[in-house]
Design a protein around this motif. Structure first.
Motif, PDB file in Angstrom:
ATOM      1  N   ALA A 114      -9.854  10.294  20.472  1.00 22.56           N
ATOM      2  CA  ALA A 114     -11.016  10.027  19.636  1.00 22.56           C
ATOM      3  C   ALA A 114     -11.222   8.523  19.466  1.00 22.56           C
ATOM      4  O   ALA A 114     -10.354   7.699  19.796  1.00 22.56           O
ATOM      5  N   ARG A 115     -12.372   8.155  18.963  1.00 18.91           N
ATOM      6  CA  ARG A 115     -12.693   6.748  18.708  1.00 18.91           C
ATOM      7  C   ARG A 115     -11.711   6.164  17.696  1.00 18.91           C
ATOM      8  O   ARG A 115     -11.114   6.896  16.894  1.00 18.91           O
ATOM      9  N   PRO A 116     -11.531   4.843  17.706  1.00 11.96           N
ATOM     10  CA  PRO A 116     -10.694   4.212  16.671  1.00 11.96           C
ATOM     11  C   PRO A 116     -11.229   4.530  15.281  1.00 11.96           C
ATOM     12  O   PRO A 116     -12.436   4.662  15.070  1.00 11.96           O
ATOM     13  N   THR A 117     -10.334   4.667  14.338  1.00 12.94           N
ATOM     14  CA  THR A 117     -10.745   5.017  12.990  1.00 12.94           C
ATOM     15  C   THR A 117     -11.602   3.917  12.371  1.00 12.94           C
ATOM     16  O   THR A 117     -11.473   2.731  12.701  1.00 12.94           O
ATOM     17  N   THR A 118     -12.502   4.309  11.483  1.00 14.62           N
ATOM     18  CA  THR A 118     -13.359   3.347  10.784  1.00 14.62           C
ATOM     19  C   THR A 118     -12.862   3.078   9.362  1.00 14.62           C
ATOM     20  O   THR A 118     -13.576   2.444   8.578  1.00 14.62           O
ATOM     21  N   ARG A 119     -11.677   3.542   9.035  1.00 11.03           N
ATOM     22  CA  ARG A 119     -11.127   3.290   7.690  1.00 11.03           C
ATOM     23  C   ARG A 119     -10.919   1.789   7.491  1.00 11.03           C
ATOM     24  O   ARG A 119     -10.346   1.119   8.345  1.00 11.03           O
ATOM     25  N   GLN A 120     -11.361   1.286   6.349  1.00 14.28           N
ATOM     26  CA  GLN A 120     -11.113  -0.118   6.042  1.00 14.28           C
ATOM     27  C   GLN A 120      -9.635  -0.378   5.809  1.00 14.28           C
ATOM     28  O   GLN A 120      -9.116  -1.418   6.190  1.00 14.28           O
ATOM     29  N   GLN A 121      -8.957   0.570   5.169  1.00 12.01           N
ATOM     30  CA  GLN A 121      -7.518   0.477   4.981  1.00 12.01           C
ATOM     31  C   GLN A 121      -6.865   1.589   5.784  1.00 12.01           C
ATOM     32  O   GLN A 121      -7.001   2.767   5.477  1.00 12.01           O
ATOM     33  N   LYS A 122      -6.180   1.231   6.848  1.00 10.43           N
ATOM     34  CA  LYS A 122      -5.564   2.223   7.728  1.00 10.43           C
ATOM     35  C   LYS A 122      -4.378   2.890   7.045  1.00 10.43           C
ATOM     36  O   LYS A 122      -3.768   2.348   6.121  1.00 10.43           O
ATOM     37  N   LEU A 123      -4.055   4.068   7.547  1.00 13.44           N
ATOM     38  CA  LEU A 123      -2.905   4.814   7.064  1.00 13.44           C
ATOM     39  C   LEU A 123      -1.677   4.498   7.907  1.00 13.44           C
ATOM     40  O   LEU A 123      -1.793   4.067   9.056  1.00 13.44           O
ATOM     41  N   PHE A 169       0.829  -1.202   0.000  1.00 13.31           N
ATOM     42  CA  PHE A 169       0.000   0.000   0.000  1.00 13.31           C
ATOM     43  C   PHE A 169       0.877   1.271   0.000  1.00 13.31           C
ATOM     44  O   PHE A 169       0.887   2.036   0.972  1.00 13.31           O
ATOM     45  N   PRO A 170       1.622   1.499  -1.042  1.00  7.41           N
ATOM     46  CA  PRO A 170       2.520   2.675  -1.030  1.00  7.41           C
ATOM     47  C   PRO A 170       1.768   3.997  -0.955  1.00  7.41           C
ATOM     48  O   PRO A 170       2.265   4.968  -0.385  1.00  7.41           O
ATOM     49  N   GLU A 171       0.537   4.051  -1.547  1.00  8.39           N
ATOM     50  CA  GLU A 171      -0.190   5.324  -1.533  1.00  8.39           C
ATOM     51  C   GLU A 171      -0.774   5.642  -0.151  1.00  8.39           C
ATOM     52  O   GLU A 171      -1.206   6.773   0.095  1.00  8.39           O
ATOM     53  N   TYR A 172      -0.788   4.642   0.762  1.00  9.49           N
ATOM     54  CA  TYR A 172      -1.318   4.860   2.107  1.00  9.49           C
ATOM     55  C   TYR A 172      -0.208   5.147   3.119  1.00  9.49           C
ATOM     56  O   TYR A 172      -0.461   5.140   4.318  1.00  9.49           O
ATOM     57  N   VAL A 173       0.975   5.386   2.646  1.00  9.67           N
ATOM     58  CA  VAL A 173       2.096   5.727   3.524  1.00  9.67           C
ATOM     59  C   VAL A 173       2.366   7.227   3.374  1.00  9.67           C
ATOM     60  O   VAL A 173       2.757   7.698   2.301  1.00  9.67           O
ATOM     61  N   LEU A 174       2.128   7.974   4.447  1.00 10.37           N
ATOM     62  CA  LEU A 174       2.294   9.420   4.450  1.00 10.37           C
ATOM     63  C   LEU A 174       3.576   9.814   5.176  1.00 10.37           C
ATOM     64  O   LEU A 174       4.228   8.973   5.792  1.00 10.37           O
ATOM     65  N   THR A 175       3.904  11.061   5.097  1.00  7.14           N
ATOM     66  CA  THR A 175       5.048  11.592   5.836  1.00  7.14           C
ATOM     67  C   THR A 175       4.561  12.281   7.108  1.00  7.14           C
ATOM     68  O   THR A 175       3.369  12.595   7.235  1.00  7.14           O
ATOM     69  N   SER A 176       5.469  12.492   8.034  1.00  9.18           N
ATOM     70  CA  SER A 176       5.110  13.144   9.299  1.00  9.18           C
ATOM     71  C   SER A 176       6.227  14.094   9.707  1.00  9.18           C
ATOM     72  O   SER A 176       7.346  14.035   9.186  1.00  9.18           O
TER      73      SER A 176
END
Length: 788
Positions: free
Chosen positions: A314-323, A218-225
């Motif tokens: 906050a609540r856990p994320t509801t994203r099916q594919q996490k970041l 999942f390269p597009e789901y890897v962000l910078t910080s």
């Protein structure tokens, strides 16, 4: 466009036109096979020569129009920008159900670049470089800055990028440029932030193996910080002081500011950035002051608290594919490998979805688990209803009986204001066990008050409140620095440089925030001088500097009185300035407040400041009466909302459909009738008192039949009468020289003394109209004043 001529042919709107290739419209010459070869060759050459000499054109074949169709023109579907091609789109689809649904928008590109764009380059000055034979821009300032401090601004008119110094938040620091002494301090702050991230369960550090697998799949789901480091004001300071010097910082001592680090994700790279729910409203200014008014009326102690690392709770994320995120570029998390990824288990800081997801998480706790109700007029207010219907909690006010609310909460992202009875206090104690809070301030016990959204708030011993913008004015309002001296006679024609213009924009933005939150005396200046763009002059900059100087010189603290709830009345003071030349739209201003029945009775009455406005009217007016009518009509609309919002926070189980208007008003009678007008309830003790200095408006609106100099004025006066009936109000007249809102309509020749007196005393007194007219001439009521 040439059209093939046909007998009786017509071109109607909606005709379907089809482009026909030229080679299909030219008839091929039939050649005889028995002709000599030379003749065939000559015929072919003649045809080619004829085609070459004929002008190039489109031949159109007409068809009979079918039905009422239209010709659609699709513009700007292609082309190029100076920095690349524009996006091309297919032909525009017809609306449903004539064709299939249009295709979804394309995915955003892997890398996106944001830049500021301007429509003009009037502020850019050019000089001719004869050596290279080209025009080059002249630098607007001799100030130098590093490349890392720069940003680019694109000007569409000249199609060029211009470099300038980027804006920086107060107290923000660049870690790599800090001395080693400060790096140690901020490393402690960063370690504290990482510990909070891990303990809260907001993130998970993946192993090297899992990190490489995630990056591969999942390269597009890897962000910078990155880290955001800054000096944060301590509890006794609402904003960072202007004289703050990090060299005076003492580790563990009583400092004006402390190191603060926040780990943030570069959220605009989120692959779902265009699909995210991002609604996270903030409360209206009037809502905050109505909260103070309700707390003061019911003798509740107000509390201010801020949720510690709110987004991480906050609540856990509801994203099916996490970041997932890469480690910060400047320094990796301690004891971890730089290639390890950080899996996001909730919507952390930096993500576009962060504020909205935290708000939703908090609301579900307050509503579903604690039983609070979200306000229908301001979604940042929650109230606690009286479910049991306790008889001791019954209130009778202005002829209405209702069950009082037991508590109120105002949410502004991670800052919370709350007050209420014993049941409310128990729920807040439970909330403290559920969520982690930083500072929790009892406003009555804090002698110095507390900073909240740029203002300083205090609750006095009698449960009343005061609020001021003195800290913000002292530390954030900056004077505009002019590069060179300009004679006063030339100031109105001398244009500002780009750097001076940028300073003016920043000063007006800070000035607008100041006047909206707590300085009504500068409202007219903030509104009028904002209209100096485009092309502001030195005179505008000097005028704004004069306003800032007055704000810094005179400190102001406005008050919310502890009124009896059954005696609460609404107050509206409106005015407008008419331009007889008709060149500009009129400026109008109004003040919304709370008071008691003593005001209408002619006694000195307390005034609780709720809201104030100064702005241009939306349209021009042909006479003074129409100008005043439009202004009063607009002001009464705001007052109707204030009355409705007050009802919604004071009554349990409130519903907007439960109208407060009586049956007589619904039928157009505008209240019950009385033989003697002065005995009517709306005359003796109106729920809303509206003040105007326009005698013509007062005379035209008080009779049952709306009257005016023209039909347009009569229409506006009819709207005013309807709004007064909705608010159960009475229109009163005061002399022009004593109207506090006159200072909200103009800068020059404004009567500022009434406004300044009401701000300093937080009281107001009016007289009966007949007594004023009998005592003074009409001309005395409109004496001109000069600014000193």
């Amino acid at each position: 466009m040439d059209v093939a001529e046909e007998p009786n042919a017509t071109l109607e709107s909606g005709s379907n036109l089809q482009t026909v290739p030229e080679n299909e419209m030219i008839e091929d010459t039939e050649m005889d096979a028995n002709e000599p070869e030379e003749v065939k060759m000559k015929q072919q050459l003649d045809q080619q020569k004829s085609r070459a000499q004929e002008p190039q054109r489109q031949l159109l074949r007409l068809h009979k129009p079918q039905g009422d169709s239209t010709i659609q023109v699709d513009e700007a579907t292609g082309g190029t920008w100076p920095f690349g091609p524009a996006r091309t789109t297919p032909s525009r689809p017809m609306p449903y159900p004539f064709v299939e649904a249009p295709q979804p928008l394309p995915r955003p590109p892997g890398s996106t670049y944001f830049f500021e764009a301007l429509d003009r380059d009037e502020a850019v000055r050019w000089w001719k470089n004869k050596v290279y034979d080209r025009w080059e821009p002249i630098a607007t300032s001799k100030q130098t800055f590093a490349c890392k401090e720069a940003c680019a601004i694109f000007v569409t008119s000249s199609k060029r990028f211009f470099i300038t110094k980027k804006k920086e938040s107060p107290g923000e620091v660049v870690f790599k440029d800090l001395p080693e002494r400060y790096k140690k301090l901020f490393r402690k702050s960063r370690d504290k932030e990482i510990e909070s991230l891990l303990k809260s369960g907001a993130i998970k550090i993946l192993s090297l193996k899992d990190s490489r697998e995630f990056l591969q799949k999942f390269p597009e789901y890897v962000l910078t910080s990155r880290y955001v480091d800054r000096w944060k004001p301590t509890g006794s300071f609402s904003v960072l002081p202007e004289n703050w010097d990090p060299n005076h910082y003492v580790d563990g001592g009583d400092n004006m500011a402390e190191p603060k680090s926040r780990w943030c994700v570069v959220g605009w790279k989120d692959p779902h950035v265009h699909e995210i729910e991002r609604a996270a409203p903030t409360p209206l200014t009037s809502s905050l002051y109505l909260f103070f008014q309700l707390s003061a009326c019911r003798r509740w102690q107000g509390h201010a608290r801020d949720a510690k690392t709110a987004f991480l709770q906050a609540r856990p994320t509801t994203r099916q594919q996490k970041l997932a995120c890469k480690m910060p570029a400047d320094e990796c998390f301690p004891q971890y490998h730089p290639d390890q990824l950080i899996l996001l288990l909730t919507e952390v800081y930096g993500l576009v979805s962060g504020p909205a997801w935290w708000r939703r998480s908090l609301l579900e706790i307050l509503v579903k688990e604690l039983g609070y109700r979200v306000n229908p007029y301001d979604r940042c207010i929650l109230t606690l209803d009286d479910v049991e219907g306790d008889p001791e909690n019954t209130m009778v006010a202005y002829g209405e009986t209702y069950q009082k609310t037991k508590g109120i909460i105002v949410i502004e992202v991670d800052d919370i204001l709350e007050a209420g009875e014993a049941d409310h206090r128990k729920k807040m104690e439970w909330l403290e066990s559920k969520l982690r809070f930083g500072k929790i301030v009892n406003l009555m016990e804090a002698k110095e008050g507390t900073g909240y959204a740029g203002r300083r708030v205090r609750q006095l011993a009698d449960f009343s409140f005061t609020y001021s913008m003195d800290d913000y004015v002292r530390d954030r309002l900056k004077f505009i620095k002019l590069e060179k001296k300009v004679l006063k006679k030339d100031a109105a024609t001398q244009k500002l440089t780009a750097d001076e213009e940028q300073q003016l924009r920043g000063a007006l933005a800070s000035l607008n925030w100041t006047v909206r939150e707590g300085r009504p005396d500068a409202s007219a200046a903030a509104s009028i001088y904002a209209a100096s763009f485009p092309g502001p002059t030195v005179a505008n900059a000097l005028a704004v500097n004069n306003v800032i100087g007055n704000l810094k010189e005179h400190k102001v603290s406005l008050k919310i009185h502890a009124l009896q709830e059954e005696e609460v009345r609404h107050l509206l003071i409106a005015d407008s300035s008419f331009d007889p030349s008709g060149k500009t739209k009129p400026q109008h201003g109004f003040i919304q407040a709370m008071t008691t029945p003593s005001l209408n009775a002619g006694a000195k009455a307390p005034v609780s400041w709720i809201s104030w406005t100064s702005k241009r009217l939306r349209r021009k007016a042909g006479n003074t009466l129409l100008c005043e009518s439009i202004a009063m009509s607009s002001a009464l609309g705001a007052m109707e909302k204030q009355v409705a919002l007050w009802r919604s926070i004071t009554r349990s189980h409130f519903k907007p459909s439960s109208s407060m208007v009586s049956h007589e008003v619904d039928l157009g009678l505008r209240g019950p009738g009385t033989v003697i007008a002065s005995e009517a309830e709306s005359y003796r003790d109106p729920l809303t008192v509206a003040l105007t200095d326009a005698k013509s408006l007062f005379d035209g609106a008080n009779p049952e039949q709306a009257q005016g100099e023209d039909a347009r004025s009569s229409l506006e006066i009819a709207v005013i009468q309807e709004s007064l009936a909705q608010c159960r109000g009475r229109l009163r007249w005061i002399p022009h020289n004593r109207n506090p809102s006159d200072a909200l309509t103009k800068v020059e020749n404004a009567h500022c003394e009434p406004l300044l007196h009401m701000m300093s005393s937080n009281h107001l007194q009016i007289e009966e109209e007949a007594e004023i007219i009998a005592r003074e001439k009409q001309g005395e009521h409109r004496r001109k004043t000069k600014n000193v």
